[in-house]
Motif scaffolding. Structure first.
Motif, PDB file in Angstrom:
ATOM      1  N   GLY A  72      35.893  31.347  32.527  1.00 46.48           N
ATOM      2  CA  GLY A  72      35.036  30.293  32.935  1.00 46.48           C
ATOM      3  C   GLY A  72      34.077  30.136  34.744  1.00 46.48           C
ATOM      4  N   GLU A  73      35.293  29.780  35.303  1.00 49.12           N
ATOM      5  CA  GLU A  73      35.025  29.310  36.311  1.00 49.12           C
ATOM      6  C   GLU A  73      34.493  31.025  37.446  1.00 49.12           C
ATOM      7  OE1 GLU A  73      39.107  28.552  37.847  1.00 49.12           O
ATOM      8  OE2 GLU A  73      39.585  27.045  37.236  1.00 49.12           O
ATOM      9  N   TRP A  74      35.258  31.935  37.012  1.00 49.16           N
ATOM     10  CA  TRP A  74      34.449  33.349  37.828  1.00 49.16           C
ATOM     11  C   TRP A  74      32.669  33.417  36.781  1.00 49.16           C
ATOM     12  CZ3 TRP A  74      35.996  35.043  41.754  1.00 49.16           C
ATOM     13  CH2 TRP A  74      37.909  35.077  41.992  1.00 49.16           C
ATOM     14  N   GLY A  75      32.598  33.185  36.301  1.00 53.02           N
ATOM     15  CA  GLY A  75      31.827  32.856  35.797  1.00 53.02           C
ATOM     16  C   GLY A  75      31.014  32.128  36.252  1.00 53.02           C
ATOM     17  N   GLY A  76      31.078  30.690  36.448  1.00 46.11           N
ATOM     18  CA  GLY A  76      31.224  30.017  37.410  1.00 46.11           C
ATOM     19  C   GLY A  76      29.714  30.292  38.558  1.00 46.11           C
ATOM     20  N   LYS A  77      31.400  30.527  39.723  1.00 47.64           N
ATOM     21  CA  LYS A  77      31.083  31.475  40.890  1.00 47.64           C
ATOM     22  C   LYS A  77      30.279  32.623  41.081  1.00 47.64           C
ATOM     23  CE  LYS A  77      35.922  30.574  41.698  1.00 47.64           C
ATOM     24  NZ  LYS A  77      37.243  30.899  42.633  1.00 47.64           N
ATOM     25  N   ALA A  78      29.929  33.385  39.513  1.00 52.52           N
ATOM     26  CA  ALA A  78      28.947  34.680  39.425  1.00 52.52           C
ATOM     27  C   ALA A  78      27.892  33.963  39.530  1.00 52.52           C
ATOM     28  CB  ALA A  78      29.302  35.226  38.514  1.00 52.52           C
ATOM     29  N   LEU A  79      27.102  32.652  39.162  1.00 51.50           N
ATOM     30  CA  LEU A  79      25.997  32.661  38.669  1.00 51.50           C
ATOM     31  C   LEU A  79      25.705  32.181  40.191  1.00 51.50           C
ATOM     32  CD1 LEU A  79      23.575  31.417  37.103  1.00 51.50           C
ATOM     33  CD2 LEU A  79      25.011  29.537  36.226  1.00 51.50           C
ATOM     34  N   ALA A  80      26.188  31.269  40.584  1.00 49.26           N
ATOM     35  CA  ALA A  80      26.242  30.375  41.850  1.00 49.26           C
ATOM     36  C   ALA A  80      25.678  30.996  43.349  1.00 49.26           C
ATOM     37  CB  ALA A  80      27.694  29.140  42.143  1.00 49.26           C
ATOM     38  N   ALA A  81      26.908  32.454  43.301  1.00 50.61           N
ATOM     39  CA  ALA A  81      26.668  33.292  44.207  1.00 50.61           C
ATOM     40  C   ALA A  81      24.610  34.220  43.688  1.00 50.61           C
ATOM     41  CB  ALA A  81      27.986  34.723  43.976  1.00 50.61           C
ATOM     42  N   LEU A 103      29.049  39.214  46.087  1.00 48.81           N
ATOM     43  CA  LEU A 103      30.214  38.390  45.914  1.00 48.81           C
ATOM     44  C   LEU A 103      30.074  38.267  44.124  1.00 48.81           C
ATOM     45  CD1 LEU A 103      30.340  35.808  48.441  1.00 48.81           C
ATOM     46  CD2 LEU A 103      32.379  37.344  47.992  1.00 48.81           C
ATOM     47  N   ALA A 104      28.176  37.810  43.694  1.00 49.45           N
ATOM     48  CA  ALA A 104      28.011  37.856  42.189  1.00 49.45           C
ATOM     49  C   ALA A 104      29.273  39.289  41.686  1.00 49.45           C
ATOM     50  CB  ALA A 104      26.744  37.493  42.062  1.00 49.45           C
ATOM     51  N   LYS A 105      28.986  39.742  41.985  1.00 47.71           N
ATOM     52  CA  LYS A 105      29.680  41.474  41.184  1.00 47.71           C
ATOM     53  C   LYS A 105      30.617  41.474  40.871  1.00 47.71           C
ATOM     54  CE  LYS A 105      25.748  44.122  41.896  1.00 47.71           C
ATOM     55  NZ  LYS A 105      25.087  45.448  42.708  1.00 47.71           N
ATOM     56  N   VAL A 106      31.302  40.716  42.154  1.00 48.06           N
ATOM     57  CA  VAL A 106      33.178  40.746  42.000  1.00 48.06           C
ATOM     58  C   VAL A 106      33.566  39.519  41.020  1.00 48.06           C
ATOM     59  CG1 VAL A 106      34.559  39.807  43.701  1.00 48.06           C
ATOM     60  CG2 VAL A 106      33.211  41.615  44.077  1.00 48.06           C
ATOM     61  N   ALA A 107      32.503  38.583  41.996  1.00 43.91           N
ATOM     62  CA  ALA A 107      33.330  37.149  40.084  1.00 43.91           C
ATOM     63  C   ALA A 107      32.685  37.557  38.955  1.00 43.91           C
ATOM     64  CB  ALA A 107      32.348  36.211  40.841  1.00 43.91           C
ATOM     65  N   GLN A 111      35.486  37.839  35.839  1.00 47.43           N
ATOM     66  CA  GLN A 111      34.673  37.246  35.077  1.00 47.43           C
ATOM     67  C   GLN A 111      35.685  38.319  33.417  1.00 47.43           C
ATOM     68  OE1 GLN A 111      30.897  35.896  33.716  1.00 47.43           O
ATOM     69  NE2 GLN A 111      31.290  34.770  32.565  1.00 47.43           N
ATOM     70  N   LEU A 112      35.411  39.295  33.612  1.00 50.35           N
ATOM     71  CA  LEU A 112      35.236  40.805  32.104  1.00 50.35           C
ATOM     72  C   LEU A 112      36.781  40.952  32.722  1.00 50.35           C
ATOM     73  CD1 LEU A 112      32.105  43.514  33.392  1.00 50.35           C
ATOM     74  CD2 LEU A 112      32.284  41.174  31.181  1.00 50.35           C
ATOM     75  N   GLN A 113      37.157  41.061  33.430  1.00 56.15           N
ATOM     76  CA  GLN A 113      39.021  40.900  33.915  1.00 56.15           C
ATOM     77  C   GLN A 113      39.704  40.258  32.445  1.00 56.15           C
ATOM     78  OE1 GLN A 113      40.246  41.989  37.252  1.00 56.15           O
ATOM     79  NE2 GLN A 113      42.899  42.432  36.230  1.00 56.15           N
ATOM     80  N   SER A 114      39.407  38.657  32.902  1.00 59.71           N
ATOM     81  CA  SER A 114      39.992  37.470  32.430  1.00 59.71           C
ATOM     82  C   SER A 114      39.907  37.300  30.730  1.00 59.71           C
ATOM     83  CB  SER A 114      39.499  36.032  33.363  1.00 59.71           C
ATOM     84  OG  SER A 114      39.572  36.215  34.667  1.00 59.71           O
ATOM     85  N   GLU A 115      38.086  38.054  30.545  1.00 59.01           N
ATOM     86  CA  GLU A 115      37.863  37.886  28.792  1.00 59.01           C
ATOM     87  C   GLU A 115      38.752  39.158  28.169  1.00 59.01           C
ATOM     88  OE1 GLU A 115      33.242  35.867  29.481  1.00 59.01           O
ATOM     89  OE2 GLU A 115      33.570  38.410  29.069  1.00 59.01           O
ATOM     90  N   LYS A 116      38.357  40.548  28.828  1.00 58.37           N
ATOM     91  CA  LYS A 116      39.712  41.247  28.392  1.00 58.37           C
ATOM     92  C   LYS A 116      41.015  40.758  27.882  1.00 58.37           C
ATOM     93  CE  LYS A 116      40.594  46.171  28.763  1.00 58.37           C
ATOM     94  NZ  LYS A 116      42.008  45.728  28.224  1.00 58.37           N
ATOM     95  N   GLU A 117      41.510  40.226  28.837  1.00 60.66           N
ATOM     96  CA  GLU A 117      43.347  39.986  29.396  1.00 60.66           C
ATOM     97  C   GLU A 117      43.440  39.149  28.141  1.00 60.66           C
ATOM     98  OE1 GLU A 117      43.904  38.459  32.827  1.00 60.66           O
ATOM     99  OE2 GLU A 117      44.168  40.893  33.657  1.00 60.66           O
TER     100      GLU A 117
END
Length: 237
Positions: A72-81, A103-107, A111-117
């Motif tokens: 969720g946090e990485w998704g928010g950062k991606a959106l902000a970037a 930066l958005a792509k990195v976030a 996000q994808l990595q965290s969701e997968k885990e």
């Protein structure tokens, strides 16, 4: 100790047929005491193992929550970037826009990595949760069995004491029948009668001796009379 071993052991102990075990025992009271000790030890060991299993499950759940929160946090950062990139691009700053898009792509990657885990952990968490519930149920059954064992033991001891008291009473009653006090009185009475008979015999014997003495005196008296008369006849002739 694996979860399968713990679960199998708890299930086996919870399903133990106490009545069948008692029927096979030579000394049910001693067997119940031993079963109570074994059950108490097994419950203690199972509780420790189940506590460890529950602790591991809680760690998995915490890790899962952290992955979900991180996604969720990485998704928010991606959106902000991404929004910042759009603003810069609208302002004519293409380089700045590209930087924030990167930066958005990195976030998004994070996000994808965290969701997968988080997703990969869900089947394990579900399986662990099921195991924990079965272990808890098994422990509850073991506690019920332990209470049943303790109740059986108390009932058996009470019945044993009652039977022992009844046997002692019956043995005492049989001894009373065998050692009939009236028979002892009869033997004593017979002894007294024999003593009385001996006394009568002695009295009769003593009486016979006196009669003989008196008869002897009478005989002596007659002899004296005869001698006197003979002397008188001689004197007158």
């Amino acid at each position: 100790m694996t979860k399968q071993t713990i679960l199998g052991r708890v299930a086996q102990l919870a399903k133990a047929n106490i009545n069948s075990l008692l029927d096979q025992a030579e000394d049910p009271a001693k067997m119940l005491d031993q079963l109570i000790r074994d059950y108490t030890n097994n419950i203690r060991e199972a509780q420790e193992a189940v506590s460890t299993t529950i602790g591991n499950l809680r760690l998995l759940e915490q890790d899962h929550k952290e992955d979900v929160d991180a996604a969720g946090e990485w998704g928010g950062k991606a959106l902000a970037a991404s929004k910042k990139a759009d603003q810069l691009r609208s302002a004519g700053d293409a380089d700045g826009a590209d930087k924030f898009d990167a930066l958005a792509k990195v976030a998004l990657q994070r996000q994808l990595q965290s969701e997968k885990e988080a997703k990969d952990a869900e089947p394990t968490i579900a399986a662990q949760t099921e195991v924990v519930e079965k272990l808890k149920s098994g422990l509850d059954q073991m506690q019920i069995k332990l209470s049943e064992l303790q109740a059986k033991r108390d009932q058996l001891v009470a019945r044993s004491k009652t039977a022992e008291a009844q046997n002692q009473m019956m043995d005492a009653a049989q001894n009373i029948n065998v050692l009939d006090p009236t028979s002892e009185l009869s033997r004593f009475e017979e002894k007294v009668r024999r003593e009385e008979a001996r006394a009568l015999g002695k009295q009769e014997l003593a009486a016979s001796s006196l009669d003989a003495q008196f008869e002897q005196l009478d005989s002596l008296g007659d002899q004296a009379e005869i001698e006197a008369r003979l002397a008188a006849m001689k004197a007158t002739s």
